[in-house]
Design an enzyme around this catalytic site. Sequence first.
Site, PDB file in Angstrom:
ATOM      1  N   CYS A 430       0.848  -1.023  -0.027  1.00 61.56           N
ATOM      2  CA  CYS A 430       0.019   0.042  -0.102  1.00 61.56           C
ATOM      3  C   CYS A 430       0.930   0.994  -0.078  1.00 61.56           C
ATOM      4  O   CYS A 430       2.015   1.167   0.105  1.00 61.56           O
ATOM      5  CB  CYS A 430      -0.980   0.241   1.103  1.00 61.56           C
ATOM      6  N   TYR A 456      -4.016   5.983   7.844  1.00 60.83           N
ATOM      7  CA  TYR A 456      -4.741   5.769   6.645  1.00 60.83           C
ATOM      8  C   TYR A 456      -5.884   6.966   6.450  1.00 60.83           C
ATOM      9  O   TYR A 456      -6.533   6.965   5.455  1.00 60.83           O
ATOM     10  CB  TYR A 456      -5.621   4.154   6.849  1.00 60.83           C
TER      11      TYR A 456
ATOM     12  N   MET B  91      -4.420  -6.850   3.343  1.00 60.45           N
ATOM     13  CA  MET B  91      -4.086  -6.435   4.835  1.00 60.45           C
ATOM     14  C   MET B  91      -2.513  -5.933   4.888  1.00 60.45           C
ATOM     15  O   MET B  91      -1.847  -6.316   4.140  1.00 60.45           O
ATOM     16  CB  MET B  91      -4.132  -7.860   5.777  1.00 60.45           C
ATOM     17  N   CYS B  92      -2.343  -5.055   5.641  1.00 60.78           N
ATOM     18  CA  CYS B  92      -1.112  -4.232   5.598  1.00 60.78           C
ATOM     19  C   CYS B  92      -0.706  -3.845   7.128  1.00 60.78           C
ATOM     20  O   CYS B  92      -0.828  -2.606   7.346  1.00 60.78           O
ATOM     21  CB  CYS B  92      -0.877  -3.154   4.755  1.00 60.78           C
ATOM     22  N   LEU B  93      -0.565  -4.985   8.163  1.00 59.30           N
ATOM     23  CA  LEU B  93      -0.244  -4.446   9.419  1.00 59.30           C
ATOM     24  C   LEU B  93       0.476  -5.407  10.272  1.00 59.30           C
ATOM     25  O   LEU B  93       0.700  -6.459   9.638  1.00 59.30           O
ATOM     26  CB  LEU B  93      -1.584  -4.206  10.172  1.00 59.30           C
TER      27      LEU B  93
END
Lengths: 580, 157
Positions: A430, A456, B91-93
């Site tokens: 992202c 975000y 998802m990116c955490l």
Amino acid sequence: MADPADDERSEELESLSAIYPELTRDDNDLFHATLELLVAPNPHVSVLFHPQVVHSSFCSLDEILEDLKIDNPSSIVPSSAEVVQPEWQDLKYLPPLALDISLPSEYPTSTPPVIKLSTSPDYFPASYLESLEEECTKLWDEYAHTAVLFAYVDYLQQAVEDGFTGVSGKQALKVPLTYKPQLLDFDKSTKRKKFERETFSCGICLEPKKGVNCHRLATCGHVFCRACLQDFFTASITQGDVASVKCPDPTCGRADGAITHRRAAPLKLRAIPPGELLQVPLDRTIVQRYVDLKHKKKLESDQTTVYCPRKWCQGAARSKKYPKPTSLDTYVDSDSEPEDSPTTEAEGSPTTKPTEKAADPSADRLCICEDCSFAFCRVCLNGWHGDFVRCWPRTAAELTAEESASYDFIRKNTSPCPTCSSPTQKTHGCNHMSCPQCRTHFCYLCSSWLDEGNPYEHFNNPKKECFERLWDLEEGDNADGGVAFVGQRGWEAAVEIAEREAEAAEAVGNQNGENQAGGDRQDRARDGEQEGRQGQRREELGNEERAGIQHFLEMVENDEEDGWDSDELGDEERFNLEFR
Amino acid sequence: MATAGANKRIAKELNEITREPPSGMKVRLVDESNVHKWEIIMDGPASSPYEGGHFKLLLTLPIEYPFKPPILSFQTKIYHPNVSNDDKGSMCLGMLRSDEWKPPNKILAVLNMARNLLVEPNAEDAIETSIAEQYRGDRKAFEKTAKEWTKKYANAK
């Protein structure tokens, strides 16, 4: 003498050597043998190496502390380099206790065994060894004058394991300083041998590995197999990701040891020093690259760094803050200590740094390249002209083809960090980036700072250009420059201004000839901007942003002018210097 | 890690997970000849709004695994602050971020993290901030939508 095979003494020594295979029997004297017992005090023993001590003795921990304090001149009198300090170490292993056994012909019925105990060096007090020797006779009495050797050896082993540390409340040893290398070497090599025989489960390949194929990280003690550490660190260094060259253990450095799904506070992990990487062992060229990259990163993160103007060199000017690393084995850089926090690394934010630099243009114009030793001027980038010569900064017009090509690539395929300006290229994921250099959180599309607590929000705010674009370029920022972002990145804007100025300068130079070109540089820059190429990009550049950069350029120039507002040189000469 | 070593580790992890599957999960390779793509069917944990749902996840292991983190995405649409509300379900955490990933982390830990997130979403590190705000401010409404979506997309009865 009776037939040795039948002799009780011989039988006893034989059974003892069955239990202790390391028992050495004397070829010339059948009833003489030696045995070395490992001295492994549990959990360890504190040893004070004292320069004034000749004979070893036991002492208490308090005495050690006292010795260290009293003999420490820095706390009482000014320190002198000549004074040799007592030194203190906790050791796990001491050199073996040598046991020399002779069994007289009257043994065991009427004489006890003759026992000699010794160590090399003699770190045990002589009186202690004597008392241990006497213990054998006592035991022999207790055993009603029968075979006593096994019981005695067993007693000795226990004594050196935990017994002697309890001798009249004394838990530590005080020995001559000269014993230090021997004792430390023995401790280290024994630890290594033990380690090599152990089996570890490597957390990376998940295979059980013998210690001999493993490496224990010096600062945290985590163990991984050499092959995995080699692969991991080599891959990280090859990719330029030197920040990953730390203990791979996920719990390392976390106080609670817990792995959670919450974003952890930045870990204060120690970078692994190059000397240790060589022990892993990593290839020398890779370690060299690691050291060079770290050095380069430090230079790059400092905006005052000046690079050598020789095209074939491009080394950095010698810097006291970041001296060029010399030996790989001994080199220790600052982040082998706990890592700096991002705020200190980013000391001199983009808003203050250029001003500081510009405000003091005359200071230290002399630079010497750390690679080729070329002495040059920080401002005009020519060979050193002495302190009293007036000179001018080089302009973007003088970018070489190679330089512009690399700027071009950087411009098309990277976004700069808003804090340290490191160009960052996204490979996947992202658009919430964290700067590999200074850990600033930022947006890949527009280089805006992102709130670490709520990164975000930027992508969920309909008013922002990046609304709903968190996953743009998910496959990475491609080399074809396929950036789907409307508008310019801050970096692009800066390069464009530079290009425009260059073109304008050229145009003015060509059209107006020498006299006019010698006029006010600031005016020319403005003219240039008006005459410059009216690209589509330019319209996209927000007025505010342009004004900001323009202001910055003006500021730099004004300050330079202020610093050099003297009549040492006429306009003609000034022009020549500029367009050299 | 040499490719052979990496594949060996992946095979080992796959073997462990198939032998002792984590509760409420079914794991298989998308294609038996490729150990780098795993399909996971995760049951919505009991007493969460996802209860009764069966969520399909795709776990992609990069060639550099275990030096680079796995990529995990929900193939089944889910109403959750930490899963992107689009066709990717990204998802990116936590340990999925490459700056936080450590090679000794295992796939099992990644799957457990995902499952724990279904029980307790992490509103502080949310991708979908509007869902996170709702989760924090109006839990009832959040659970209602999450339940509806579970019914609609994840075959809950």
